[in-house]
Write a protein that holds these residues in place. Structure first.
Motif, short mmCIF file in Angstrom:
data_model
loop_
_atom_site.label_atom_id
_atom_site.label_comp_id
_atom_site.label_asym_id
_atom_site.label_seq_id
_atom_site.Cartn_x
_atom_site.Cartn_y
_atom_site.Cartn_z
N PRO A 158 0.84 -1.20 0.00
CA PRO A 158 0.00 0.00 0.00
C PRO A 158 0.87 1.25 0.00
O PRO A 158 1.99 1.26 0.53
CB PRO A 158 -0.79 -0.12 1.31
CG PRO A 158 -0.70 -1.56 1.69
CD PRO A 158 0.61 -2.05 1.19
N ALA A 159 0.37 2.33 -0.59
CA ALA A 159 1.12 3.58 -0.68
C ALA A 159 0.26 4.75 -0.21
O ALA A 159 -0.96 4.76 -0.40
CB ALA A 159 1.59 3.83 -2.11
N VAL A 160 0.91 5.72 0.42
CA VAL A 160 0.26 6.96 0.84
C VAL A 160 1.10 8.12 0.32
O VAL A 160 2.28 7.95 -0.01
CB VAL A 160 0.10 7.06 2.37
CG1 VAL A 160 -0.80 5.95 2.90
CG2 VAL A 160 1.47 7.03 3.06
N SER A 161 0.51 9.29 0.27
CA SER A 161 1.24 10.48 -0.17
C SER A 161 0.70 11.70 0.56
O SER A 161 -0.44 11.70 1.06
CB SER A 161 1.11 10.66 -1.68
OG SER A 161 -0.26 10.78 -2.06
N LEU A 162 1.52 12.75 0.63
CA LEU A 162 1.11 13.99 1.25
C LEU A 162 0.10 14.72 0.38
O LEU A 162 0.19 14.70 -0.85
CB LEU A 162 2.33 14.89 1.48
CG LEU A 162 3.26 14.53 2.64
CD1 LEU A 162 4.54 15.33 2.55
CD2 LEU A 162 2.57 14.77 3.97
N THR A 163 -0.86 15.36 1.01
CA THR A 163 -1.86 16.14 0.30
C THR A 163 -1.51 17.62 0.37
O THR A 163 -0.58 18.03 1.07
CB THR A 163 -3.26 15.92 0.91
OG1 THR A 163 -3.26 16.44 2.26
CG2 THR A 163 -3.60 14.44 0.94
N ALA A 164 -2.24 18.43 -0.39
CA ALA A 164 -1.99 19.87 -0.39
C ALA A 164 -2.23 20.50 0.98
O ALA A 164 -1.64 21.52 1.31
CB ALA A 164 -2.88 20.54 -1.45
#
Length: 383
Positions: free
Chosen positions: A192-198
């Motif tokens: 699974p992958a996550v990323s930073l949001t604005a």
């Protein structure tokens, strides 16, 4: 006899206190790690970050000055390997690091690109390591930045990743699953992958493909829609939303797919390997912005056919993309060959990485929609 039994019990307690508790530490001597992050620096160092729980911030909530105490702190250190970085981290703290409550291991994209095989040994060999930790890759960022984010509901986000994956109907991916995929001969890890949001938060962003033949290096990312289809094939997804345009460009309809099932059949003829992937699911109409009426059998059949064809085309394209561009078997087709043709697999497994891109894969999807939602006719037609 009762006296003898009581005496034995007392002696047992004394012995256990002498032999079993001499090296135990009080809770106020321990720094409880709830989340860990691993990054790779520009100068070739391992950077280990730990999210450490602060009990006073969890229980008390308020400090003597009336302000709110933090529920966690993130401490980082670099080293030649993970344990070296951990030793350098320990030098910054007045309490002993305790890994028994670690629930998440975050891998920064830089670390994933470098290859994560170098720290597998530590997590397996170290008796203090927690094998039930979640494993997540950070897309386009560093693990330490995700650990520093304050979650919405919980005291620290090191404990929230499991709940978040369950909330999107994804089976939690623990370190033991990662280890099994890493040592398996017929599948490649899909994390699974996550990323930073604005807004400086983080969100689920799909999945990361790692290649164990190259030191478990990052190959590519799948977006959330592609990851849902891949996880459907690997039986890790229990539900997801699928949306399609209908008769006209401005008309669309959304289904919640549930009861997801998969069947993988392998056929070997000489040197030719064929794989038949059959996917099934039940759909519930959750939004209808078209003129179709799911309460009518004929139109319901059109909806079923439309979404079956859409899912089938998307899945076929995904498999071909992974075969031709990434050349990594994230679907576990090799394991299916192993189970169904164990004798042939003894020879095939040696060249499976080269064979996988050439395998003929056929996909069939059957979606049945028996629930039109809480209304029969589309609301759009009633306005």
């Amino acid at each position: 006899m009762k006296r003898i039994g009581k005496l034995c019990f007392v002696l047992l307690l004394i012995v256990s206190n002498i032999t079993g508790c001499w090296n135990l530490k009080e809770p106020d001597q321990l720094a409880f790690i709830v989340g860990a992050g691993i990054d790779f620096t520009k100068d070739g160092q391992f950077q280990l970050s730990s999210q450490i729980a602060i009990p006073a911030g969890i229980v008390g909530g308020q400090d003597s000055g009336g302000g709110t105490k933090n529920s966690f702190s993130v401490v980082s250190a670099t080293g030649k390997n993970i344990m070296d970085a951990g030793q350098n981290m320990q030098a910054q703290l007045s309490r002993s690091l305790f890994y028994g409550h670690r629930q998440t291991i975050l891998i920064g994209q830089g670390m994933a690109e470098h290859g994560v095989s170098s720290f597998i040994d530590m997590f397996v060999r170290n008796p203090d390591s927690e094998m039930r930790s979640m494993v997540v890759v950070v897309k386009g960022g560093q693990a330490k930045d995700i650990l520093a984010i304050e979650p919405i509901f919980d005291p620290f986000n090191g404990t929230t990743f499991e709940r978040e994956q369950i909330a999107i109907s994804l089976r939690p991916y623990y370190y033991r699953h990662f280890l099994a995929d890493a040592v398996s001969q017929g599948t490649q890890p899909l994390l699974p992958a996550v990323s930073l949001t604005a807004s400086k938060k983080y969100a689920y962003s799909g999945a990361a493909i790692l290649n164990k033949e190259e030191g478990l290096k990052l190959v590519a990312f799948l977006n959330a829609k592609e990851a849902a289809l891949a996880n459907w094939i690997t039986n890790r997804q229990s539900s997801f939303i699928i949306t399609s345009s209908m008769n006209q460009a401005d008309e669309n309809l959304s289904l919640r797919l549930q009861s997801l099932k998969r069947l993988i059949r392998v056929k070997i003829t000489g040197q030719r390997i064929e794989i038949d992937v059959r996917l099934k699911g039940k759909g519930t109409v959750v939004e209808n912005n078209s003129k179709l009426d799911p309460a009518k059998k004929e139109e319901l059949r059109l909806i079923e056919d439309k979404f079956s064809q859409l899912a089938q085309k998307s899945t076929q394209q995904l498999i071909e993309k992974v075969q031709k561009q990434y050349k990594t078997d994230i679907f576990g087709f090799g394991e299916s060959v192993h189970r169904q043709y164990p004798r042939q697999w003894k020879t095939i497994k040696r060249e499976w990485n080269g064979t996988f891109p050439q395998v003929q894969v056929k996909v069939q999807v059957d979606i049945k929609c028996k629930d039109p939602g809480q209304t029969s006719s589309p609301i759009k037609s009633l306005i």
